[in-house]
Scaffold this active site. Sequence first.
Site, short mmCIF file in Angstrom:
data_model
loop_
_atom_site.label_atom_id
_atom_site.label_comp_id
_atom_site.label_asym_id
_atom_site.label_seq_id
_atom_site.Cartn_x
_atom_site.Cartn_y
_atom_site.Cartn_z
N HIS A 262 -44.38 12.00 20.71
CA HIS A 262 -44.03 10.50 20.38
C HIS A 262 -42.91 10.35 21.34
O HIS A 262 -43.04 10.34 22.70
CB HIS A 262 -43.85 10.44 18.88
CG HIS A 262 -43.44 8.98 18.47
ND1 HIS A 262 -43.84 7.92 19.18
CD2 HIS A 262 -43.09 8.42 17.25
CE1 HIS A 262 -43.57 6.67 18.48
NE2 HIS A 262 -42.90 7.05 17.06
N HIS A 301 -52.54 7.47 25.45
CA HIS A 301 -52.13 6.62 24.26
C HIS A 301 -53.15 6.35 23.24
O HIS A 301 -54.27 6.42 23.45
CB HIS A 301 -51.40 5.26 24.77
CG HIS A 301 -50.50 4.66 23.83
ND1 HIS A 301 -50.95 3.88 22.97
CD2 HIS A 301 -49.17 4.91 23.68
CE1 HIS A 301 -49.67 3.55 22.20
NE2 HIS A 301 -48.68 4.06 22.78
N ASP A 357 -43.81 6.31 28.85
CA ASP A 357 -42.86 7.47 29.32
C ASP A 357 -43.11 8.16 30.50
O ASP A 357 -42.28 9.00 30.81
CB ASP A 357 -43.11 8.58 28.20
CG ASP A 357 -42.73 8.26 26.83
OD1 ASP A 357 -41.51 7.44 26.60
OD2 ASP A 357 -43.33 8.34 25.92
N1 ACO Z 1 -53.23 15.23 28.88
C1 ACO Z 1 -54.65 15.93 28.74
N2 ACO Z 1 -55.53 15.46 27.87
C2 ACO Z 1 -55.12 14.54 27.11
C3 ACO Z 1 -54.09 13.89 27.17
C4 ACO Z 1 -52.91 14.20 28.02
N3 ACO Z 1 -51.90 13.68 28.05
N4 ACO Z 1 -54.02 13.04 26.17
C5 ACO Z 1 -55.01 12.96 25.49
N5 ACO Z 1 -55.97 13.67 26.10
C6 ACO Z 1 -57.34 14.39 25.99
C7 ACO Z 1 -57.55 15.16 24.49
O1 ACO Z 1 -57.52 16.58 24.68
C8 ACO Z 1 -58.83 14.65 23.93
O2 ACO Z 1 -59.90 15.44 24.78
P1 ACO Z 1 -61.29 15.93 24.14
O3 ACO Z 1 -61.98 14.43 23.75
O4 ACO Z 1 -61.94 16.66 25.31
O5 ACO Z 1 -60.86 16.60 23.02
C9 ACO Z 1 -59.00 13.15 24.64
O6 ACO Z 1 -58.17 13.08 25.49
C10 ACO Z 1 -58.52 12.24 23.51
O7 ACO Z 1 -57.23 12.57 22.93
P2 ACO Z 1 -56.70 12.42 21.64
O8 ACO Z 1 -55.68 13.68 21.39
O9 ACO Z 1 -57.73 12.21 20.65
O10 ACO Z 1 -55.85 11.00 21.69
P3 ACO Z 1 -54.76 10.52 20.55
O11 ACO Z 1 -54.83 9.14 20.81
O12 ACO Z 1 -54.80 11.39 19.47
O13 ACO Z 1 -53.35 11.07 21.56
C11 ACO Z 1 -51.50 10.90 22.52
C12 ACO Z 1 -52.58 10.35 22.01
C13 ACO Z 1 -50.87 11.78 21.35
C14 ACO Z 1 -50.46 9.96 23.05
C15 ACO Z 1 -51.86 11.87 23.51
O14 ACO Z 1 -52.63 11.26 24.58
C16 ACO Z 1 -50.72 12.64 24.27
O15 ACO Z 1 -50.62 13.84 23.68
N6 ACO Z 1 -50.22 12.39 25.30
C17 ACO Z 1 -49.38 13.11 25.89
C18 ACO Z 1 -47.97 12.95 25.20
C19 ACO Z 1 -47.38 11.55 25.45
O16 ACO Z 1 -47.21 11.18 26.75
N7 ACO Z 1 -46.84 10.97 24.58
C20 ACO Z 1 -46.52 9.62 24.52
C21 ACO Z 1 -47.12 8.61 23.98
S1 ACO Z 1 -46.27 6.94 24.08
C22 ACO Z 1 -45.10 6.92 22.85
O17 ACO Z 1 -45.12 7.58 21.77
C23 ACO Z 1 -43.97 6.08 22.90
#
Ligand code: ACO
Length: 422
Positions: A262, A301, A357
Amino acid sequence: MTDTITITDNRSGKTVTVPITGGVFSSAALRELDPNLFMYDPAYLSTAACASSITYLDGENGILRYRGIPIEQLAEHSSFLETAYLLLNGDLPTADQLAKWQYDVTHHTMIHENMRKRFVDGFHYDAHPMGMFISATAALGTFYDDAKDIFDKDSLDKQILRLVAKVPTIAAMCYRFSQGLPFVSPDNALSYGENFLNMMFKIGDDYAVHPTLARAMDILFILHADHEQNCGTTAMRVVSSANADPYTATSAAASALYGPLHGGANEAVVRMLSEIGTIDNVPAFIEGVKNGDAKLMGFGHRVYKNFDPRATIIKKTAYEVFEVTGKNPLLDIALKLEETALKDEYFVKRKLYPNVDFYSGLIYQALGFPVDMFTVLFAIPRTVGWLAHMQELLSDKDQKISRPRQWYTGVDTRDYTPIAKR
Ligand code: ACO
């Protein structure tokens, strides 16, 4: 075509038809079918837990509006305190209302000496500033005997004013403590962003905040002020639903924000860029991400599946800051990462784009903030959004104490076995 949904419970043959309003139907439909029927919805992917008129977000089209006003217009024309007023009160202030709000916030920035001398001084010298911030916001409430009068509008307004005014002071105090530097008192002649930068970085009498950097701080605060039902705001609402005081609830929301998925992501981005080290290492890093070795922090996201409008504004602001501070050496790695990922099938297929971010950390670093402070910088403006949601929740007749149901998957029933027989 009518805007209704019909659900049939094939176990009983019972059917219920309910209206769909704004893409939402009431879960009361399920209770009508069977009061013991629940939807399994981990992480609330398909659940609207409240009705809200604060922030509109359309992830498919990259739209973010506060009280109906596009974020791009606020970032261009508004100040953080004006935006804060908008979020908390529903409309932009008149000139008089804004002047009063700015005066009131400016004149509530001081904190009790015991907060610094006894509370903050008790931390270990290398305590993480976010851990200190979370504790300090909760502790702040103990200084006000009216903190718990949340159903008295004047009292709630007073606590909101105190929190909005004092979170920058707390944040700067935590930083100065971690650096072993003397605390700088708030300066009433300065704007919200200027005062914060001054309390953070003033050393000696000739320190003056550069106007471009103060404006960048204000824009970053505007962009982070609210983002509807994210993890931290949900924590705020859940804790507030138990009628906790605003200080404790803010502390809980800040705790959620501390998590690396987050608000901790901007810190993780800079650490990731530093670890990658050079542009040449970018392709190998991207391959690693695709193999599941790491996440590309600052990408992806839960809601934005096209682009994050805040990321676009931040990228522009980054260049304005770098004009003053000089380019952050990690920028080239970030640009290469972005370019490579946006062309790569893995990221395109999963709709992964830079989020707020991805570039904010680079600006913070250029402004002189250590990475440990990044999440605190997010928490300062988000305090406004959290409090706007708390206010809305407390006046919402549909709301009760939060209490989700569970799908029990444990052992049905068994007898206690004495320890000697296990
Ligand atoms: N890098 C690589 N792969 C990713 C990333 C990433 N940053 N984010 C998602 N994926 C992949 C997942 O592994 C998943 O792959 P799969 O379908 O093969 O299993 C797919 O994309 C979908 O991802 P989910 O985890 O289901 O998406 P969710 O909506 O649950 O997660 C989140 C969103 C937590 C923001 C995620 O994208 C992440 O962890 N990003 C990196 C951390 C980040 O930048 N957080 C800031 C968010 S903005 C904020 O809070 C202000």
